[in-house]
Enzyme design. Sequence first.
Site, PDB file in Angstrom:
ATOM      1  N   CYS A 337       0.987  -1.149  -0.130  1.00  9.66           N
ATOM      2  CA  CYS A 337       0.127   0.033  -0.063  1.00  9.66           C
ATOM      3  C   CYS A 337       0.909   1.225   0.037  1.00  9.66           C
ATOM      4  O   CYS A 337       0.465   2.249   0.407  1.00  9.66           O
ATOM      5  CB  CYS A 337      -0.956   0.166   1.198  1.00  9.66           C
ATOM      6  SG  CYS A 337      -2.183  -1.375   1.160  1.00  9.66           S
ATOM      7  N   ALA A 338       1.976   1.104  -0.556  1.00 10.37           N
ATOM      8  CA  ALA A 338       2.923   2.409  -0.580  1.00 10.37           C
ATOM      9  C   ALA A 338       3.804   2.286  -1.754  1.00 10.37           C
ATOM     10  O   ALA A 338       4.947   2.338  -1.868  1.00 10.37           O
ATOM     11  CB  ALA A 338       3.848   2.215   0.803  1.00 10.37           C
TER      12      ALA A 338
END
Length: 381
Positions: A337-338
């Site tokens: 998620c980055a």
Amino acid sequence: MIYLDNAATSFPKPEQVITAISRYCREIGANPGRASHRLAREASAVVARTRRLLADLLGGVDPSRIIFTPSTTVALNLALKGLLRPGDHVLTSSMEHNSVLRPLHHLERLGITHTRIPCSPEGLLDPADIRRRLHPETRLIALVHASNVTGGLMPVAEIGALARELGLLLLVDGAQTVGVLHLEPERLGIDLLAGPGHKGLLGPMGTGFLYVRPGLDLDTLWEGGTGSRSESTAQPESWPDRFESGTLNAPGLAGLAEGIAAVQERGVEAIAAHEIRLMERLSRELRHVPKVVVYGPSRRHECVGTLSFNITGVTSNEVAHILDTAHGIAVRPGLHCAPAAHQTIGSFPEGTVRVSVGPYTTEDEIQALVRAVEQIVRFQR
Ligand SMILES: Cc1ncc(COP(=O)(O)O)c(C=O)c1O
């Protein structure tokens, strides 16, 4: 199973956390703040105790400025959307999680702009870049405290001092540091701190919080029943009720209190020292394995207990799958998620294998991981 995915959520939870959740469900059960009978009073006392324990952990802050949320993501959304107004500008970094970058992207449609300050290939931020990227409209610095990809720490104290000097607000995403490092928002110049209950604080999923320093106001993102001032259709002004409409996750908060107590019993310094020691060892040993690339700061004492690596010629998904199925080791592959963080460290779009330890991870488990990686590399050859 060897669980090395504590950056997603900590596991195992201490026995006292499980007992407290179970006791709440069996013996209390009532809705906090919603009635005056004995069970409702006990429920309110449970929530108040959790708030007090967390306030103490954060250096003795005012408990009423702690808003309970279901997760760090909700806390970050409340901070960003409750604070920012059209025309505002935000400085953030290229190591942020999507729970900061996506709300900021969404806010662009309201005329709220942001600048992502590029970090070094090790994922580190130079505070001097904040001065260089400043706009006349800059109101807020939104910064992850430790990267969930590399574990690398941002110089939050230095940036807090700079924010004060420049008259800016500082929002810190403490998803990877609350309960793992001494995090005292007032001492560090942090105006807003978002954190999870379910990671370093060892509480259950469905718990998180936003701390807002006294004197700073936010708009509400949702309104409704709080159990207080029910005669009025206007949202109460008092904190934390103003931001806690709807039924709270009281069983989860009962568990969170015991998670915080477990962290205090071990000591935050002891937890940090343990995790750094494990990661220094892992980093050192993995760097000696042929074909293994380790990402992030080489000085592991500038990190928390998270590390990313890849094996040249094998995808992170394949490595994680082999570790899971052949060695019984749980890690997380991919982009975590980055995506911006992976662009920064040079692992986009493939991502990395992420290893994240917790207070209960042992040296033997780290050794088992290193042996498994060596075996995967040997097999590839
Ligand atoms: C740096 C960072 N920020 C925010 C989040 C979101 O946290 P939560 O799962 O509590 O919403 C995570 C989750 O992994 C994270 O690592």
